[in-house]
Design an enzyme around this catalytic site. Structure first.
Site, PDB file in Angstrom:
ATOM      1  N   SER A 108     -32.747  60.662 -41.558  1.00 32.00           N
ATOM      2  CA  SER A 108     -34.022  60.924 -40.908  1.00 32.00           C
ATOM      3  C   SER A 108     -34.022  62.066 -39.910  1.00 32.00           C
ATOM      4  CB  SER A 108     -34.506  59.651 -40.197  1.00 32.00           C
ATOM      5  OG  SER A 108     -34.683  58.607 -41.118  1.00 32.00           O
ATOM      6  N   THR A 109     -32.876  62.420 -39.339  1.00 33.62           N
ATOM      7  CA  THR A 109     -32.870  63.440 -38.304  1.00 33.62           C
ATOM      8  C   THR A 109     -31.751  64.443 -38.523  1.00 33.62           C
ATOM      9  OG1 THR A 109     -31.351  62.267 -36.824  1.00 33.62           O
ATOM     10  CG2 THR A 109     -33.698  61.723 -36.642  1.00 33.62           C
TER      11      THR A 109
END
Length: 224
Positions: free
Chosen positions: A12-13
């Protein structure tokens, strides 16, 4: 005859991508699955996406699906349950009409992911509705939303992860505004005041639900 696979994995990041958190586990699951298939299983390529689940564009997934179509391979992902709330991914997987296998749910098929996609989209809508209702209620009570110091108030507590999460959230929102800002600038609206006025006229709210000012526009432009 070799059975060919194209792997797709996502975190996600950017921070997770750099650290390998999540990616290593997904890689291990894929390699374990392929090893169980024997020497006839061949991994052709691996596509890695570093994107927030809130965003709907998945360039690496698009590349992976195109590679699958071109080679007749099977798309392999580590954990379908990890992506079960990602409606865009699930719908893309269903509409792509390609063979796929999930290491944690090898019996899943297009019908399965179609149902998951509908549930994921409904859950996203419910979360959005609950969040908006809670913010509206708080605002009605006269509560000022957000912190005037942004993430700075977290620094004394050494909460680097929370500060990074705030920064990433602001960056994601700025990216979502990129298209409309580019359209306005292309139409001749180039000043910060002009962009703020145009955004307000289009009823585009700021991150805190307020109206745009020249300063808030400049903040977004700096992130872009």
């Amino acid at each position: 005859m070799f059975r060919r696979f194209i792997a797709y994995r996502r975190v996600s990041t950017e921070q997770q991508g750099r650290s390998g958190l999540g990616l290593e586990a997904q890689e291990a699951a894929v390699q374990g699955f392929l090893a169980a298939q024997g020497s006839q299983a061949k991994l052709l390529a691996t596509y890695t996406e570093i994107e927030s689940g809130k965003r709907d564009d998945r360039p690496e997934l698009t590349k992976a699906l195109e590679h699958v179509r071109l080679t007749g391979a099977t798309l392999i992902i580590a954990k379908l349950d990890r992506l079960s709330r990602d409606a865009h991914f699930l719908l893309g997987l269903q509409k792509a009409e390609v063979d796929f296998v999930a290491c944690d749910m090898p019996s899943a098929d297009r019908f399965t992911v179609g149902i998951m996609a509908m549930l994921a989209q409904k859950e996203r809508e419910l979360i959005s509705e609950r969040t908006k209702a809670a913010l509206a209620a708080a605002k009605a009570r006269g509560r000022r939303l957000g912190n005037p110091n942004g993430a700075a108030h977290l620094r004394p507590y050494g909460n680097a992860r929370a500060i990074e999460a705030v920064r990433l959230d602001a960056q994601e929102r700025a990216e979502r505004l990129r298209r409309i800002i580019n359209e306005l600038r292309s139409s001749g609206v180039t000043s910060a005041n002009g962009l703020a006025k145009a955004l307000n006229e289009r009823h585009v709210a700021t991150a805190r639900g307020g109206t745009w000012t020249a300063r808030s526009v400049l903040n977004v432009m700096e992130r872009l």
